[in-house]
Design a protein around this motif. Structure first.
Motif, PDB file in Angstrom:
ATOM      1  N   GLY A   1       0.813  -1.209   0.000  1.00 14.86           N
ATOM      2  CA  GLY A   1       0.000   0.000   0.000  1.00 14.86           C
ATOM      3  C   GLY A   1       0.845   1.257   0.000  1.00 14.86           C
ATOM      4  O   GLY A   1       0.570   2.209  -0.740  1.00 14.86           O
ATOM      5  N   GLN A   2       1.875   1.271   0.830  1.00 16.01           N
ATOM      6  CA  GLN A   2       2.764   2.430   0.874  1.00 16.01           C
ATOM      7  C   GLN A   2       3.513   2.612  -0.439  1.00 16.01           C
ATOM      8  O   GLN A   2       3.762   3.734  -0.874  1.00 16.01           O
ATOM      9  N   ARG A   3       3.857   1.507  -1.095  1.00 13.32           N
ATOM     10  CA  ARG A   3       4.550   1.617  -2.387  1.00 13.32           C
ATOM     11  C   ARG A   3       3.643   2.245  -3.442  1.00 13.32           C
ATOM     12  O   ARG A   3       4.073   3.081  -4.239  1.00 13.32           O
ATOM     13  N   SER A   4       2.382   1.844  -3.449  1.00 16.37           N
ATOM     14  CA  SER A   4       1.439   2.434  -4.409  1.00 16.37           C
ATOM     15  C   SER A   4       1.225   3.917  -4.130  1.00 16.37           C
ATOM     16  O   SER A   4       1.188   4.739  -5.055  1.00 16.37           O
ATOM     17  N   LEU A   5       1.112   4.270  -2.866  1.00 19.52           N
ATOM     18  CA  LEU A   5       0.920   5.678  -2.514  1.00 19.52           C
ATOM     19  C   LEU A   5       2.142   6.522  -2.864  1.00 19.52           C
ATOM     20  O   LEU A   5       2.003   7.688  -3.251  1.00 19.52           O
ATOM     21  N   GLU A   6       3.335   5.944  -2.754  1.00 21.36           N
ATOM     22  CA  GLU A   6       4.546   6.678  -3.134  1.00 21.36           C
ATOM     23  C   GLU A   6       4.483   7.071  -4.612  1.00 21.36           C
ATOM     24  O   GLU A   6       4.852   8.189  -4.999  1.00 21.36           O
ATOM     25  N   SER A   7       3.994   6.153  -5.434  1.00 15.50           N
ATOM     26  CA  SER A   7       3.832   6.452  -6.852  1.00 15.50           C
ATOM     27  C   SER A   7       2.772   7.531  -7.061  1.00 15.50           C
ATOM     28  O   SER A   7       2.930   8.415  -7.914  1.00 15.50           O
ATOM     29  N   LEU A   8       1.720   7.477  -6.277  1.00 13.85           N
ATOM     30  CA  LEU A   8       0.667   8.488  -6.369  1.00 13.85           C
ATOM     31  C   LEU A   8       1.215   9.875  -6.033  1.00 13.85           C
ATOM     32  O   LEU A   8       0.966  10.855  -6.746  1.00 13.85           O
ATOM     33  N   PHE A   9       1.977   9.960  -4.952  1.00 16.26           N
ATOM     34  CA  PHE A   9       2.502  11.257  -4.536  1.00 16.26           C
ATOM     35  C   PHE A   9       3.562  11.776  -5.502  1.00 16.26           C
ATOM     36  O   PHE A   9       3.837  12.977  -5.552  1.00 16.26           O
ATOM     37  N   SER A  10       4.152  10.868  -6.295  1.00 17.75           N
ATOM     38  CA  SER A  10       5.076  11.309  -7.334  1.00 17.75           C
ATOM     39  C   SER A  10       4.380  12.227  -8.335  1.00 17.75           C
ATOM     40  O   SER A  10       5.003  13.128  -8.906  1.00 17.75           O
ATOM     41  N   LEU A  11       3.090  12.021  -8.536  1.00 15.43           N
ATOM     42  CA  LEU A  11       2.329  12.882  -9.454  1.00 15.43           C
ATOM     43  C   LEU A  11       2.314  14.324  -8.942  1.00 15.43           C
ATOM     44  O   LEU A  11       2.360  15.274  -9.723  1.00 15.43           O
TER      45      LEU A  11
END
Length: 409
Positions: A334-344
């Motif tokens: 979950g944290q890995r997916s959110l890291e990608s989200l915050f990259s946006l």
């Protein structure tokens, strides 16, 4: 008299089964996030049997008091790789895929990833392969994992993402390898038998650069779409991205190397950015003994140029993380997916754009009644203490998750 009593008993049971024994909830909150208008609506939310409904005064709703939380649609990740883990920090994917093939715990670890994603707020995911021959097909939908959509193993003409020294006997354990377009027909039959709606194809390969010729790709996509299935295309290089758009795929993952000078294509599908954060790029650069800040800046500029192209022509985007690479500060999937989200956000996208990508846009791509808080939609919702329209990083702290009307946490 007996018939009358039986009739009364029957209707009593029906009433109870549709009322007292059904899952009818009234959720009171700080407000509901309207992802169409990007406003907070001050009203209660009503749910019956996993579906968002209008209030019915005849139903006795169970109260869920979440006055301290904002309620928004559950998050949707349209590009996960459940059964792939990369401990090389993205520096040697080929060898990591071989290690995964030999990992006896691969399936168990993948299910653990799915459970972590759900508890982090991802109520629906689309898994795009790298699952060996059949691990994607073994996943059983349960209340402990997100709604699970898969394409099965990816379809390649060459070696996929293996290096040139890897033999075909290994490649075929991770990808479906075809030699000519006609070969896709057997895969279509298999996917339809399994009830799968998507096929993932590779418009290009790396690290051994190979770009599927345009006409070959167009014919491949045409054959798949004429069968009623949808096409998700992996594309990194500009030529492959343009070819995928011309072929009319439904989504293009990554699409890093387009910019405002890239030729316009009348493309109705979705771009799926799967970007690393600055911190991730800096970590990779250190491992490769490159200048960390410069590497992050270089990649961030690539991402920004792609977004300029998308914005210039008004194209659609949905969120996908492709988050299989492990980093020590990211404790779970979950944290890995959110890291990608915050990259946006690091690329300059507005909070409202990001929220739409991870909710309503992703739902539109998947053609599912999710991603919005509307009557008739499935009750996939999450709760968080801060307003995500104002602070996208509030998604780090989701404290309430409901999937199809079932309370997860």
């Amino acid at each position: 008299m007996k018939i009358k009593n039986i009739s009364i008993l029957f209707y009593t049971i029906v009433f109870l089964s549709n009322n007292a024994f059904s899952e009818n909830y009234r959720i009171v909150s700080k407000g509901l996030v309207n992802v169409d208008k990007m406003i907070i609506e001050k009203k209660d939310l009503f749910i019956s049997n996993g579906i968002i409904v209008e209030e019915n005064e005849r139903i006795n709703y169970k109260l869920i008091d979440k006055k301290e939380l904002y309620i928004m649609p559950g998050l949707i990740d349209t590009h996960i790789l459940t059964f792939l883990e990369d401990k090389s920090h993205g520096t040697n994917l080929s060898s990591e895929m071989i290690r995964n093939l030999n990992n006896k715990d691969r399936y168990k670890n993948g299910i653990k990833n799915l459970k972590e994603l759900l508890r982090s707020g991802f109520t629906t995911v689309r898994d795009l392969g790298n699952c060996g021959i059949d691990l994607c097909f073994k996943v059983k939908q349960t209340s402990s994992i997100p709604e699970y959509i898969t394409s099965g193993p990816g379809v390649v003409f060459e070696k996929g993402q293996f290096s040139k020294d890897v033999g075909k006997n290994i490649v075929t354990k991770e990808y479906v390898v075809i030699e000519k377009v006609e070969d896709i027909k057997k895969i279509i039959i298999d996917r339809k038998k399994r009830g799968i709606k998507w096929i993932k194809i590779y418009a290009d390969n790396e690290p051994e650069e190979y770009i599927v010729p345009k006409q070959k790709l167009i014919q491949l996509v045409k054959t798949i779409k004429e069968s009623g299935l949808k096409v998700a295309a992996h594309a990194i290089y500009e030529k492959a991205i343009v070819n995928a758009m011309m072929a009319g795929v439904d989504s293009i993952q990554h699409a890093i190397n387009v910019n405002p000078k890239t030729p316009y294509v009348d493309f109705e599908g979705f771009f799926i950015p799967t970007d690393f954060s600055n911190r991730q790029h800096e970590k990779i650069a250190k491992i490769l003994r490159r200048e960390p800040e410069g590497s992050a800046t270089f990649h961030r500029n690539l991402y920004k140029q792609r977004f300029k192209y998308i914005e210039k022509y008004g194209m659609k985007m949905a969120f996908g993380s492709d988050s299989y690479v492990e980093f020590t500060w990211l404790k779970n999937a979950g944290q890995r997916s959110l890291e990608s989200l915050f990259s946006l956000k690091e690329s300059g996208l507005e909070n409202t754009t990001i929220i739409k990508m991870i909710t309503k846009n992703a739902a539109e791509l998947l053609q599912e009644k999710i991603g919005n808080i509307k009557v008739g939609y499935r009750a996939n919702i999450v709760g968080l203490s801060k307003n995500p329209i104002e602070d996208i990083y509030a998604l780090k702290n989701i404290s309430f998750v409901m999937k199809q009307g079932k309370i997860i946490k």
